[in-house]
Design a protein around this motif. Sequence first.
Motif, mmCIF file in Angstrom:
data_model
loop_
_atom_site.group_PDB
_atom_site.id
_atom_site.type_symbol
_atom_site.label_atom_id
_atom_site.label_comp_id
_atom_site.label_asym_id
_atom_site.label_seq_id
_atom_site.Cartn_x
_atom_site.Cartn_y
_atom_site.Cartn_z
ATOM 1 N N ALA A 117 41.966 39.746 37.367
ATOM 2 C CA ALA A 117 41.698 40.664 36.252
ATOM 3 C C ALA A 117 41.018 39.957 35.080
ATOM 4 N N ALA A 118 41.131 38.608 35.010
ATOM 5 C CA ALA A 118 40.463 37.865 33.929
ATOM 6 C C ALA A 118 38.943 37.929 34.061
ATOM 7 N N ALA A 119 38.453 38.320 35.230
ATOM 8 C CA ALA A 119 37.000 38.410 35.445
ATOM 9 C C ALA A 119 36.412 39.690 34.872
ATOM 10 N N LEU A 120 37.258 40.604 34.392
ATOM 11 C CA LEU A 120 36.763 41.941 34.057
ATOM 12 C C LEU A 120 36.413 42.222 32.589
ATOM 13 N N PRO A 121 37.217 41.804 31.595
ATOM 14 C CA PRO A 121 37.031 42.369 30.250
ATOM 15 C C PRO A 121 35.638 42.196 29.652
ATOM 16 N N GLU A 122 35.102 40.982 29.675
ATOM 17 C CA GLU A 122 33.818 40.733 29.006
ATOM 18 C C GLU A 122 32.682 41.495 29.714
ATOM 19 N N ALA A 123 32.652 41.447 31.022
ATOM 20 C CA ALA A 123 31.577 42.144 31.752
ATOM 21 C C ALA A 123 31.719 43.654 31.595
ATOM 22 N N ALA A 124 32.941 44.160 31.735
ATOM 23 C CA ALA A 124 33.135 45.614 31.639
ATOM 24 C C ALA A 124 32.768 46.114 30.240
ATOM 25 N N ALA A 125 33.231 45.391 29.210
ATOM 26 C CA ALA A 125 32.962 45.840 27.838
ATOM 27 C C ALA A 125 31.474 45.718 27.508
ATOM 28 N N THR A 126 30.856 44.622 27.921
ATOM 29 C CA THR A 126 29.421 44.447 27.638
ATOM 30 C C THR A 126 28.599 45.499 28.364
ATOM 31 N N VAL A 127 28.846 45.672 29.642
ATOM 32 C CA VAL A 127 27.993 46.564 30.444
ATOM 33 C C VAL A 127 28.243 48.030 30.074
ATOM 34 N N HIS A 128 29.501 48.407 29.888
ATOM 35 C CA HIS A 128 29.752 49.815 29.546
ATOM 36 C C HIS A 128 29.173 50.153 28.171
ATOM 37 N N SER A 129 29.382 49.264 27.190
ATOM 38 C CA SER A 129 28.931 49.582 25.819
ATOM 39 C C SER A 129 27.411 49.612 25.713
ATOM 40 N N THR A 130 26.709 48.911 26.586
ATOM 41 C CA THR A 130 25.243 48.879 26.510
ATOM 42 C C THR A 130 24.600 49.881 27.473
ATOM 43 N N VAL A 131 24.923 49.748 28.746
ATOM 44 C CA VAL A 131 24.227 50.544 29.767
ATOM 45 C C VAL A 131 24.668 52.011 29.738
ATOM 46 N N VAL A 132 25.955 52.225 29.541
ATOM 47 C CA VAL A 132 26.470 53.604 29.581
ATOM 48 C C VAL A 132 26.473 54.212 28.175
ATOM 49 N N ALA A 133 27.218 53.575 27.236
ATOM 50 C CA ALA A 133 27.378 54.186 25.903
ATOM 51 C C ALA A 133 26.069 54.181 25.117
ATOM 52 N N ARG A 134 25.324 53.093 25.160
ATOM 53 C CA ARG A 134 24.117 53.004 24.341
ATOM 54 C C ARG A 134 22.902 53.596 25.059
ATOM 55 N N ALA A 135 22.627 53.112 26.273
ATOM 56 C CA ALA A 135 21.406 53.560 26.960
ATOM 57 C C ALA A 135 21.613 54.867 27.723
ATOM 58 N N GLY A 136 22.857 55.273 27.919
ATOM 59 C CA GLY A 136 23.135 56.567 28.540
ATOM 60 C C GLY A 136 22.639 56.694 29.969
ATOM 61 N N LEU A 137 22.786 55.625 30.762
ATOM 62 C CA LEU A 137 22.353 55.691 32.173
ATOM 63 C C LEU A 137 23.045 56.842 32.893
ATOM 64 N N ARG A 138 22.252 57.641 33.600
ATOM 65 C CA ARG A 138 22.804 58.813 34.301
ATOM 66 C C ARG A 138 22.562 58.705 35.805
ATOM 67 N N ALA A 139 23.349 59.452 36.555
ATOM 68 C CA ALA A 139 23.159 59.532 38.009
ATOM 69 C C ALA A 139 21.731 59.985 38.291
ATOM 70 N N GLY A 140 21.115 59.373 39.283
ATOM 71 C CA GLY A 140 19.754 59.756 39.666
ATOM 72 C C GLY A 140 18.676 58.955 38.950
ATOM 73 N N GLU A 141 19.060 58.244 37.853
ATOM 74 C CA GLU A 141 18.074 57.415 37.169
ATOM 75 C C GLU A 141 17.967 56.053 37.872
ATOM 76 N N THR A 142 16.913 55.315 37.508
ATOM 77 C CA THR A 142 16.723 53.989 38.094
ATOM 78 C C THR A 142 17.037 52.920 37.050
ATOM 79 N N PHE A 143 17.823 51.936 37.487
ATOM 80 C CA PHE A 143 18.353 50.896 36.600
ATOM 81 C C PHE A 143 17.901 49.533 37.108
ATOM 82 N N LEU A 144 17.473 48.680 36.187
ATOM 83 C CA LEU A 144 17.083 47.313 36.544
ATOM 84 C C LEU A 144 17.964 46.326 35.783
ATOM 85 N N VAL A 145 18.542 45.365 36.510
ATOM 86 C CA VAL A 145 19.358 44.324 35.861
ATOM 87 C C VAL A 145 18.930 42.962 36.398
#
Length: 325
Positions: A117-145
């Motif tokens: 579980a120590a592998a999760l907080p930083e990645a989950a918080a960074t990715v959710h707050s940027t890709v989902v909350a900020r950029a609003g990635l939606r189903a059907g869209e194309t994402f590049l990482v």
Amino acid sequence: MRAVVVQQPGGPEVLVVREVPDPVAGPGEVVVDVAAAGLNRADLLERQGRYPAPEGAPGWPGLECSGTVSEVGEGVTGLRVGDRVCALLDGGGYAERVVVRAGQVMPVPDGVDLVDAAALPEAAATVHSTVVARAGLRAGETFLVHGATSGIGTFATQLAHALGARTLATAGSPAKVAAAAPFGADAVVDYRADDLHARVLELTDGEGVDVVLDPVGARYLDLHVRLLRTGGRLVVIGLMGGRGAELDMAALMTRRLSLHGSTLRSRPWQEKAEICAAVVEQVWPLVAAGRVRPVVDRVLPLADAAEGHRVLEAGEHVGKVLLVP
Ligand SMILES: NC(=O)c1ccc[n+]([C@@H]2O[C@H](COP(=O)([O-])OP(=O)(O)OC[C@H]3O[C@@H](n4cnc5c(N)ncnc54)[C@H](OP(=O)(O)O)[C@@H]3O)[C@@H](O)[C@H]2O)c1
């Protein structure tokens, strides 16, 4: 207690185990007995003296941990001694115990091992707050990482895939392209061997992508602007390729692109608490369902923190390197 401190700015060898004062839970805080701490790229900069800890944070590195609550401060509700948790830290995770604001503490998702579980907080918080909350990635869209096998990349690829986005990722060698296969990307491109622009256009039938999560910065700005389709969103979270670059603002206007940037550590604690709450609500169910999992490359004892930093610097890892006290 024992902690890994930075003796002086320098190479991995400056990380040494020392006795430091035990943390005490103040109002609104809890103490966590650390089961494991996750290593992050930012820790390398902190070790080199290029990323100072925010005011009030412990003087030793560690941005995330898992463990058991051992002390609860005044005014904390919803957490009890003995709870199995993971936490987003302002610093201080490379230790036997750490104090953290209650809002930055999350339950261990169902079905996840306490150490993993120590592998999760930083990645989950960074990715959710940027890709989902900020950029609003939606189903059907194309994402590049970028960095398909990195701590951030392994998590972002899995989350975007679980959200129903078409996911393209990059990696720096054929071995890393192969290692990235289990994380659900629709395609992994070797950024050293291939022309990224041509390859991504080919993979998207010339359309380009909707959202980019970018840890590289300047070197890829023009590439990303050219790859984003109308309404596209670029989120910059790292500057591994430099900080200054020219921007084609005509492309921004005509294709209605948006450009975002984010750092997690410098945010006020209230924002970190909101991000953690969103992670628990929206990401943990996907983790519990096995659709997003912690990717642990190796687990090392605290005393081998220097070895962990060498591994990260050499890019030998796939997923996260963890330290256990
Ligand atoms: N802003 C924030 O809040 C925030 C939070 C967490 C992390 N970050 C940033 O996110 C990035 C990843 O962090 P991490 O801890 O997951 O690091 P990591 O595991 O050490 O991974 C670094 C990755 O970057 C990739 N990379 C390096 N140069 C590249 C290039 N030119 N093109 C494509 N990929 C490249 C590497 O790919 P190969 O090994 O395949 O070459 C590697 O996978 C770092 O830049 C970090 O500072 C930012």
